[in-house]
Design an enzyme around this catalytic site. Structure first.
Site, short mmCIF file in Angstrom:
data_model
loop_
_atom_site.label_atom_id
_atom_site.label_comp_id
_atom_site.label_asym_id
_atom_site.label_seq_id
_atom_site.Cartn_x
_atom_site.Cartn_y
_atom_site.Cartn_z
N GLU A 102 1.12 -1.71 -0.08
CA GLU A 102 -0.04 0.02 -0.48
C GLU A 102 1.27 1.17 0.23
O GLU A 102 1.96 1.05 0.00
CB GLU A 102 -1.16 -0.45 1.46
N CYS A 123 3.28 8.36 0.94
CA CYS A 123 3.64 7.03 2.80
C CYS A 123 3.69 6.29 1.36
O CYS A 123 2.70 5.52 0.89
CB CYS A 123 2.35 6.80 4.05
N CYS A 130 6.16 -7.08 7.55
CA CYS A 130 6.72 -6.98 8.65
C CYS A 130 7.28 -7.39 9.02
O CYS A 130 6.84 -8.09 9.49
CB CYS A 130 6.68 -5.26 8.53
N CYS A 134 5.23 -4.84 15.33
CA CYS A 134 4.94 -4.15 17.07
C CYS A 134 3.15 -4.43 16.48
O CYS A 134 2.30 -5.06 16.15
CB CYS A 134 4.79 -2.29 16.33
N CYS A 137 0.24 -2.17 15.38
CA CYS A 137 0.58 -2.33 13.83
C CYS A 137 -0.32 -3.85 12.82
O CYS A 137 0.36 -4.53 12.64
CB CYS A 137 2.47 -2.04 13.21
N CYS A 361 -0.34 2.76 9.48
CA CYS A 361 0.43 1.90 8.39
C CYS A 361 0.33 0.92 7.94
O CYS A 361 -0.21 -0.24 8.93
CB CYS A 361 1.97 2.05 9.11
#
Ligand code: SF4
Length: 379
Positions: A102, A123, A130, A134, A137, A361
């Site tokens: 994205e 962004c 990932c 986290c 997220c 994010c």
């Protein structure tokens, strides 16, 4: 690697993402004059062509030959979701191998720290998924697949620019993925974006946001490429930070903060710390005192962020009581900001650009992935 005409079915070389030097070498390898590399650089990055038809400086024969062995490949736009409230647009892009990422376009946001100038911000993502997990997220809930290539990262900027029909002034490496785990590509893309024969984005318009990979920070601090640094901090208490960001178990604050300080000493540019507020977890007087102490050691500013509500909130709730640590109303964020400001810290309360389209994010791609994957059970 030589680049004779790609036989049928063979992959063509993607020229997007190549530096001028790489393009010169490419032309040399296909038996053409290397200066053609300089010419095509400007067409790819300044004019942002998608094929070789408009390249007027090349003969018809050269354009045809080039089309046989090379292309200018962008990710493909799968969907665009625009916020009716603030115009933030989330683009879901498909890569050549079918993976999706994205990109978020934040239009005409007023810059709080840049003489109030208007800006068009993109962004970008740097990885598919990932590995850092986290807890606040959505990307962290997806499995990590791979690093993006330079073509896939810079392609996001150009696609967003085409979509907006406006010049992009700012690029933030804050989308899916940890940029410093793909730092060579990130460094290359910044060099391409800031080149005056390319889109010539000023270095102060580029921000790399990291969860805090201390050793990579030390490495990239010495890289001549210029950008602004943001640290995803969220707590100055190791126990709390490790709860929110498991990477803190590997790179504790005792490792991270000296690396950030070293970065500052080399660059002399104020560092931004991002701080999502959770009631009672990271907003106590002790937190204000820790942040104040840090501000006396490292020149900084703090971006206070509101947590974006999503169904993956339960990921956090498994380890942090979701009732006690619920969303903070704006007034309470302002109150925390004032406590910091009264200690001389520069604080910005960031707008929730795109909140109504899950504009934080990783959230759109994560949503998309959830349709095709079994939901991950948090451990
Ligand atoms: S916040 Fe950034 S580093 Fe952390 S899991 Fe999400 S994408 Fe990765």
């Amino acid at each position: 690697m030589t680049h004779s005409a790609a036989p049928q079915g063979e992959k063509k070389t993607n020229l997007l993402g190549m530096t001028e030097e790489e393009l010169r070498k490419f032309f040399e390898e296909i038996g053409e004059a290397p200066y053609r590399g300089k010419q095509i650089f400007s067409w790819i990055y300044k004019k942002q062509i998608s094929d070789f038809t408009p390249v007027t400086g090349f003969t018809k024969e050269l354009r045809a030959r080039l089309s046989e062995v090379a292309g200018i490949g962008y990710p493909e736009v799968v969907s665009a979701e625009e916020s009716p409230t603030d115009g933030t647009t989330k683009l879901l892009l498909q890569l050549e191998d079918g993976n999706k990422i994205e990109t978020v376009l934040i239009p005409r946001e007023k810059s709080p720290d840049d003489e109030g100038s208007l800006r068009e911000t993109v962004c970008v993502s740097t990885q598919v998924g990932c590995p850092l997990d986290c807890k606040f997220c959505a990307t962290g809930a997806m499995k990590f697949t791979r690093n993006l290539t330079a073509a896939e990262v810079i392609g996001q900027v150009f696609i967003a620019q085409r979509y907006a029909r406006k010049r992009v002034t700012n690029v933030v490496f804050m989308g899916m993925g940890e940029p410093l785990l793909n730092h060579e590509t990130v460094s290359k893309v910044i060099r391409l974006l800031t080149d005056d024969s390319s889109v010539n984005i000023r270095a102060r318009g580029i921000t790399v946001s990291t969860a805090g990979i201390a050793e990579k920070l030390t490495l990239i601090a010495k890289d001549p490429v210029k950008f602004r640094l943001a640290i995803s901090l969220h707590s100055l208490d190791d126990e709390v930070r490790s709860l929110l960001m498991p990477i803190n178990r590997k790179y504790s604050l005792a490792q991270l903060l000296p690396a950030v300080r070293e970065f500052y000493m080399l660059r002399r540019d104020r560092i931004t710390f991002e701080y999502i507020l959770f009631d009672g977890l990271n907003d106590t007087n002790a937190d204000v005192a820790r942040l104040t102490k840090l501000s006396r050691d490292i020149p900084l500013k703090i971006n206070l962020l509101r947590y974006h509500p999503l169904d993956h909130l339960s990921r956090l709730g498994l380890e942090v009581d979701p009732v006690a640590h619920n969303l903070r109303p704006s007034a309470r964020i302002e109150e925390f900001a004032d406590r910091l400001r009264s200690n001389g810290i520069t604080v910005f309360v960031r707008s929730n650009s795109g909140e109504d389209i899950d504009g934080a994010c990783g959230q759109l791609a994560a949503k998309n992935a959830r349709r095709t994957r079994k939901p991950k059970v948090n451990t």
